[in-house]
Structure formats: C-alpha cells, structure tokens
Design a protein around this motif. Structure first.
Motif, PDB file in Angstrom:
ATOM      1  N   LEU A   2       5.108   3.219   5.826  1.00 37.89           N
ATOM      2  CA  LEU A   2       6.614   2.461   5.668  1.00 37.89           C
ATOM      3  C   LEU A   2       7.341   2.494   7.238  1.00 37.89           C
ATOM      4  O   LEU A   2       7.753   1.726   7.667  1.00 37.89           O
ATOM      5  CB  LEU A   2       7.494   3.632   4.898  1.00 37.89           C
ATOM      6  N   ALA A   3       6.916   3.887   7.858  1.00 41.76           N
ATOM      7  CA  ALA A   3       7.491   3.699   9.311  1.00 41.76           C
ATOM      8  C   ALA A   3       6.827   2.993  10.026  1.00 41.76           C
ATOM      9  O   ALA A   3       7.575   2.439  11.298  1.00 41.76           O
ATOM     10  CB  ALA A   3       7.470   5.298   9.879  1.00 41.76           C
ATOM     11  N   LEU A  59      15.518   0.431  10.802  1.00 42.23           N
ATOM     12  CA  LEU A  59      15.870   1.731  10.159  1.00 42.23           C
ATOM     13  C   LEU A  59      16.624   1.603   8.849  1.00 42.23           C
ATOM     14  O   LEU A  59      16.429   2.367   7.926  1.00 42.23           O
ATOM     15  CB  LEU A  59      16.781   2.277  10.876  1.00 42.23           C
ATOM     16  N   ARG A  60      17.315   0.678   8.603  1.00 46.84           N
ATOM     17  CA  ARG A  60      17.942   0.254   7.144  1.00 46.84           C
ATOM     18  C   ARG A  60      16.852   0.477   6.182  1.00 46.84           C
ATOM     19  O   ARG A  60      17.057   1.176   5.135  1.00 46.84           O
ATOM     20  CB  ARG A  60      18.578  -1.003   7.021  1.00 46.84           C
ATOM     21  N   SER A  61      15.756  -0.359   6.354  1.00 46.44           N
ATOM     22  CA  SER A  61      14.687  -0.314   5.305  1.00 46.44           C
ATOM     23  C   SER A  61      13.974   1.194   4.825  1.00 46.44           C
ATOM     24  O   SER A  61      13.886   1.290   3.706  1.00 46.44           O
ATOM     25  CB  SER A  61      13.619  -1.183   5.776  1.00 46.44           C
ATOM     26  N   VAL A  62      13.832   1.879   6.119  1.00 43.53           N
ATOM     27  CA  VAL A  62      13.564   3.324   5.794  1.00 43.53           C
ATOM     28  C   VAL A  62      14.374   4.293   5.167  1.00 43.53           C
ATOM     29  O   VAL A  62      14.054   4.885   4.490  1.00 43.53           O
ATOM     30  CB  VAL A  62      12.930   3.667   7.300  1.00 43.53           C
ATOM     31  N   ALA A 110       0.677  -1.051   0.251  1.00 44.60           N
ATOM     32  CA  ALA A 110      -0.062   0.087   0.024  1.00 44.60           C
ATOM     33  C   ALA A 110       0.867   1.220  -0.238  1.00 44.60           C
ATOM     34  O   ALA A 110       0.369   2.304  -0.580  1.00 44.60           O
ATOM     35  CB  ALA A 110      -0.937   0.068   1.209  1.00 44.60           C
ATOM     36  N   ALA A 111       2.016   1.098   0.799  1.00 38.58           N
ATOM     37  CA  ALA A 111       2.989   2.295   0.665  1.00 38.58           C
ATOM     38  C   ALA A 111       3.496   2.714  -0.626  1.00 38.58           C
ATOM     39  O   ALA A 111       3.334   3.937  -1.000  1.00 38.58           O
ATOM     40  CB  ALA A 111       4.055   2.208   1.707  1.00 38.58           C
ATOM     41  N   VAL A 112       3.826   1.820  -1.352  1.00 37.89           N
ATOM     42  CA  VAL A 112       4.399   2.080  -2.596  1.00 37.89           C
ATOM     43  C   VAL A 112       3.450   2.513  -3.687  1.00 37.89           C
ATOM     44  O   VAL A 112       3.461   3.651  -4.504  1.00 37.89           O
ATOM     45  CB  VAL A 112       5.360   0.879  -3.361  1.00 37.89           C
ATOM     46  N   GLN A 146       8.333   6.904  13.336  1.00 31.74           N
ATOM     47  CA  GLN A 146       6.854   6.870  13.209  1.00 31.74           C
ATOM     48  C   GLN A 146       6.337   8.116  13.871  1.00 31.74           C
ATOM     49  O   GLN A 146       5.260   8.690  13.344  1.00 31.74           O
ATOM     50  CB  GLN A 146       6.447   5.681  14.248  1.00 31.74           C
ATOM     51  N   GLN A 147       6.913   8.838  14.787  1.00 36.11           N
ATOM     52  CA  GLN A 147       6.309  10.126  15.478  1.00 36.11           C
ATOM     53  C   GLN A 147       6.514  11.176  14.272  1.00 36.11           C
ATOM     54  O   GLN A 147       5.319  11.850  14.201  1.00 36.11           O
ATOM     55  CB  GLN A 147       7.084  10.424  16.735  1.00 36.11           C
ATOM     56  N   ASP A 148       7.457  11.120  13.602  1.00 34.15           N
ATOM     57  CA  ASP A 148       7.627  12.114  12.321  1.00 34.15           C
ATOM     58  C   ASP A 148       6.582  11.913  11.463  1.00 34.15           C
ATOM     59  O   ASP A 148       5.721  12.798  10.920  1.00 34.15           O
ATOM     60  CB  ASP A 148       8.769  11.864  11.580  1.00 34.15           C
ATOM     61  N   GLY A 149       6.127  10.609  11.137  1.00 37.06           N
ATOM     62  CA  GLY A 149       5.003  10.467  10.179  1.00 37.06           C
ATOM     63  C   GLY A 149       3.993  10.838  10.716  1.00 37.06           C
ATOM     64  O   GLY A 149       3.047  11.534  10.144  1.00 37.06           O
ATOM     65  N   LYS A 150       3.465  10.865  11.857  1.00 34.15           N
ATOM     66  CA  LYS A 150       2.223  11.257  12.417  1.00 34.15           C
ATOM     67  C   LYS A 150       2.086  12.643  12.274  1.00 34.15           C
ATOM     68  O   LYS A 150       1.109  13.357  12.400  1.00 34.15           O
ATOM     69  CB  LYS A 150       2.031  10.715  13.941  1.00 34.15           C
ATOM     70  N   HIS A 151       3.184  13.305  12.865  1.00 34.87           N
ATOM     71  CA  HIS A 151       3.308  14.844  12.790  1.00 34.87           C
ATOM     72  C   HIS A 151       3.000  15.228  11.349  1.00 34.87           C
ATOM     73  O   HIS A 151       2.304  16.325  11.327  1.00 34.87           O
ATOM     74  CB  HIS A 151       4.642  15.312  13.187  1.00 34.87           C
TER      75      HIS A 151
END
Lengths: 325, 325
Positions: free
Chosen positions: A126-127, A133-136, A74-76, B137-142
């Motif tokens: 994604l997050a 974190l590597r993936s992000v 869904a993200a992509v 994740q927090q960044d994404g929410k903001h």
C-alpha cells in the motif's frame, strides 16, 4: 498457482489475477521456510480472489498503470489472507480452502507470525504504490473498521439477545469494509475523483454485506441438503448469523435449551436448531435482507459510466450474489 | 497511567511520554471490552517506553509540531506493544511487565486480536501524521524487517549450530529495527534532512542491538544472583542468545547433553548450562560485543549537533546500556 475456475469467463481479468498471485509470491521474501511455505500454500489454494477482482474492475473506468493496480489488488488479497489465518488460529479451524489450515499444519506459532508477516507485506505494498497519503489514511481507517468488526463479533459470542443490527454492523466491519477498501482503492488510485471513489466504496460495502449474508445463509441451506446433516461449526462456537438471529427473535424460548449447551451441542441438537431456523422463517428473512443489499449494489452499478467494465461488474455481482453454493 | 520512574530525571520528556500514553488511550476505541481493557492494562503497566522516548529525543534537533511527534512516538510504542502481545501468544508466556500477560488473563483469542488491533492503530497513526509517503514506505520496510527478525529467530530454535552472526541478524531485526524506526521517524518527521535521519536510524539500530544484548546478558547474570537459580525460560524454549552461543562454540560437546533435552530440561540442567556459559567465557564475550555496539552508538551521538538534547541522548544511552538490572 491455481486460479478459481469462476474467472474463466473473464479472461482479461483472469490474466491480471494471475499477475496478482505472482506479485504476492515475489513479496513473500522471508527466510523462514515453514512460514513461507504456509503462506504460499494458502495463497495458491485457489481462493475466489473476489477482493482483488473488484479492485481491478473498479480501476478500469480510467486508463491507468496496470502494474500499480495489480500491486494494490495484491495488497487487499494479502490483507484478506492475513485475517483468514488469524481467524483460523482463533477458531482453531483445521481446514481452510479445502486444505488443512496453517495452524493445523504448522502450528499456532507459525500461523500468528504468518498473519503478522502478511500484514506487513500489505502495508509495504500500500505504502509503495498508493498515490498519496490520503489513500494510505483511508486504508488505515478500513483496517481499523475490519478489526472492530471481528472484535465486535467476538464480544457477542453466545449472546442470544444479539440483534440483527449488531450482526449487520459486524458484517459491515469484517467483510464489508474489506470489499469497500478494494473498490475504493481501484477507483481512487486509477485517477477517478474522490466522489466517484466514495461511490465505489459504498457499492463495495453493499456487495460485501450481501456476500457475507449469502455465505451465512448457505451455511444452513447447503450443509443440510448436500451433506445430509447440519455442521454449523460457527453456531456451536457462538457466532450467530442472520438466519438464526432472525428466527431466534420470533421464538427465543424454543432455541434456548439447545443454544445454552454451547460447545456441548450434539449433532441432533444442531439439527433441531436448523429445523427451528426454518420453521421460524429465518432463512427466508435472511434471503430478503441479502436481496436488499444486492439490489442496492446492482442499482448503483447501473448508474456507473456506460463502459464495458460496467457490464462485467453487473454480471459478476449478480451471479455472485445469486449463487446456490 | 504509570510512567517508569527512570524518566523522573528528564521531566520535560516525562511529560511528553505521559501525553503519548494519553493519546494511545484515546486511540483504543474498540467496543470489545476485554480487548480494550487488556490493551490498556498493558500500555499502562509502566513499561520503559524507550522507543517513543528515542523518537521524541531525536525530534528535538528542530523546532517542530510537538503533537505530531507525540503521535508518531505513540505509533512506535503501539507497534512494540503489538509485537509483545503476539510474542506472548507464541511463547505461551504467563507474565509480562510484572503482570499476567494478556493471553494468560484473557485467553489466546483476545491476545491475537488485541495485537492485530494495535497494528491497525499504529498504521492509522503513521498514515495520519507522517509528512509524506516516503516516511510511510520506510515504516513498511522496518515492519517487515522486524517480522523477519522474529521469523528467523523462530526458525533457528533449538539449533545448537546457530552462529553469532545469525543471532545478531535476528536481534537487528526484532529489536534493532524498531529502535531504528523510532529514531528515524523522530529525526525525519521533525524536518531534518534524509541524511541526518539515516544517521539517526543507524544510531537507533546500534542502541537497539546493544540493548537486546544487555537484556540477554542480564538473563544470565541477574537471574542467578537475584533469584538464586537460573530461570532461563528462553533457553528452554530453544531461543539461544549471545552468552550461550559464544560459549557453546567453545565446547559444544559439553552443552549437548543438556540442550538436547529441550523442554524437558530440569532446573538442575539449567544451572549446569548457566555454569558452562560462565566457564567458557560466554558472559564476558557477550559483554564485549555489547560494548562495541554501545560505543559505536555513543561515538555517533557525540558527533550530533551541539544542542541540549545531545547531552540527554548521551546520558540516557550510556546509563541504559550500562545498567546492571
């Protein structure tokens, strides 16, 4: 919700792609009704969903949490849709996926924010579902490469000296990197080794480039045969693709009088360019180039572990990259 | 590179803010010259850099890797700049930070992609320097909350029934959340507890809302005193802010004839609205509201650990939220 009919042949994948659409719908939580409607119309307009499909397929070499993989797929698709919406703002396109584009229906303002909103939904997915974190970080690199491809394309508009390498670099960016991200995410996040995921990423890149080449070829072959006249909106807007670039270098002086008219090009001018592209072997040469990328992808797929999904990948890629329309 | 003169009083912070600008410059690697120039012009135009400043200040309650904190401060400034660029596309603004806006100079296409490109730079910086997935994740929410604020504002344009709560929700989104992200990142990523970071986040939110309220008040008080006539570009575009909303509910029938003209409002109409806002106590009431948020922020700052940075936070916040222009 409408899934493209091409997935009927792959019922298990079709079911997961439906779940991808449902999850995207659930994540469009803005109270801004025009933006929400605009996004949902576009998401549900029956696009091919190739990127999530490849993400899901590359996740099937391991047993893994399907909900997670559906979220990453869904993200992509969300990222892809965001780039389409902003591309339409820039090209001032009135149509997309057979429907009026968001900017045509709801205006430029809604389209800019709708794209931005989808970027944040992509980021959140994604997050929220990446394993580390590597993936992000990898996602961030791909996103930058995609934008760099778009920007490079913009900066070579109406450039009659554009080389095929410049074109391939742009296509690797704007289309290749999103396919590469999809296959990387599918492979890596389902628990395969980084080495396996890098291989998947390269396969995705080659599929993406071949797919874009074919799309650009069909702009020439399908438009003149099916509609009787060349439309060539991209060309008029200065976006020169492989068939034109490969023909143009053979006889630049023949093309110059037409291309130099830019947006003032008439339908007859476009027809003349279309004929010049054929006369100078542009279509055949572009087809050879597409075949190189297709063969590279298919050869690499054949070397993947011998599992049922390998045959599906092979069949899908082969039919996708040999399609006539 | 030009740092706003307000930071002369805080030389250590000023040095770090210069490093933030240098790092952003280094991360703008696109080969598209107009986009790169457009972004660098804007980044270096001497904006206040409040968001990175708060991020850096909240990171000083712990000894920590300064390079990491500078990178995260760069991420929030990048995100802020991206939203400004897209806002200018939507408002069709010709000026930003005293210079012609990107869309006025380079066109809408460049502006849309320049904003998108900065989103990806922000994403890359966050993913590259965050300590864990929770932070991302927090960044994404903001980011989603920021967009939702923008979208909510868009959907209430020209709505004379807009309530002060709706306005405060929008402001919490579009301005508050970015300040909240900045203070959260500074606190959390420098190694403080999640509890401390949540407190920092709330302080940031209150500062952001107070800052926006003050900005909206100054649109009324500064414009009429300094330029002799009200400009009120936002109001003409249907973006109603606290002074107007708080006066409007007292005497909607007095405002209606002017506001209903929308973009056709003349300078005299704008002057009349300006006077009505004053007559119905809009400015005083908005100032009281801003004071509430300011006091809440300052009280919470006083309860932070007794370290040199606390005094700086207190002094900066106090002067920022009591400024007259």
């Amino acid at each position: 919700m409408k899934i493209h009919p091409m997935w009927r042949e792959y019922p298990a994948l079709q079911t997961e792609l439906e779940q991808v659409l449902t999850l995207i719908d659930q994540n469009i939580t803005t109270n801004n009704v025009p933006v929400r409607d605009a996004i949902l119309d576009m998401i549900n307009a029956g696009g091919k969903m190739l990127r999530p499909a490849y993400c899901l397929l590359f996740s099937q070499f391991k047993q893994t949490d399907r909900h997670k993989m559906i979220a990453l797929a869904a993200a992509v698709e969300t990222l892809h849709t965001a780039t389409l919406i902003h591309d339409d703002v820039i090209d001032e396109s009135d149509m997309r996926r057979g429907l009026p584009s968001i900017q045509a229906t709801f205006g430029k303002d809604t389209a800019v924010y709708a794209g931005d909103y989808l970027f944040t939904v992509c980021f959140k997915l994604l997050a929220g579902y990446a394993s580390d974190l590597r993936s992000v970080q990898q996602d961030g690199k791909h996103m930058e490469a995609i934008l760099n491809g778009e920007l490079a394309q913009m900066s070579t508009r109406y450039n009659m000296a554009i080389t095929i390498d410049q074109y391939l670099n742009q296509v690797s960016g704007k289309t290749g990197q999103l396919f590469a991200l999809s296959t990387f995410l599918g492979a890596y996040e389902s628990g395969n080794s980084l080495r396996f995921a890098r291989n998947a990423q390269t396969i995705g890149l080659n599929i993406g480039v071949a797919f874009q080449l074919l799309d650009d070829i069909l702009d020439y072959t399908a438009s003149s045969s099916q509609f009787g006249k060349p439309v060539q909106e991209d060309m008029r807007q200065g976006v020169y693709s492989a068939p034109l670039i490969l023909a143009l270098r053979e006889a630049p002086e023949a093309f110059a009088p037409y291309l130099s008219k830019r947006l003032k090009m008439t339908d007859d001018d476009a027809k003349a360019v279309d004929q010049l592209v054929r006369d100078h072997g542009g279509i055949v040469k572009a087809q050879e180039l597409a075949k190189d990328y297709t063969d590279t992808a298919l050869t690499a797929i054949e070397k993947l572990p011998d599992m049922p999904v390998r045959a599906i990948l092979s069949q899908l890629t082969s039919s996708l990259l040999n399609r006539q329309s």
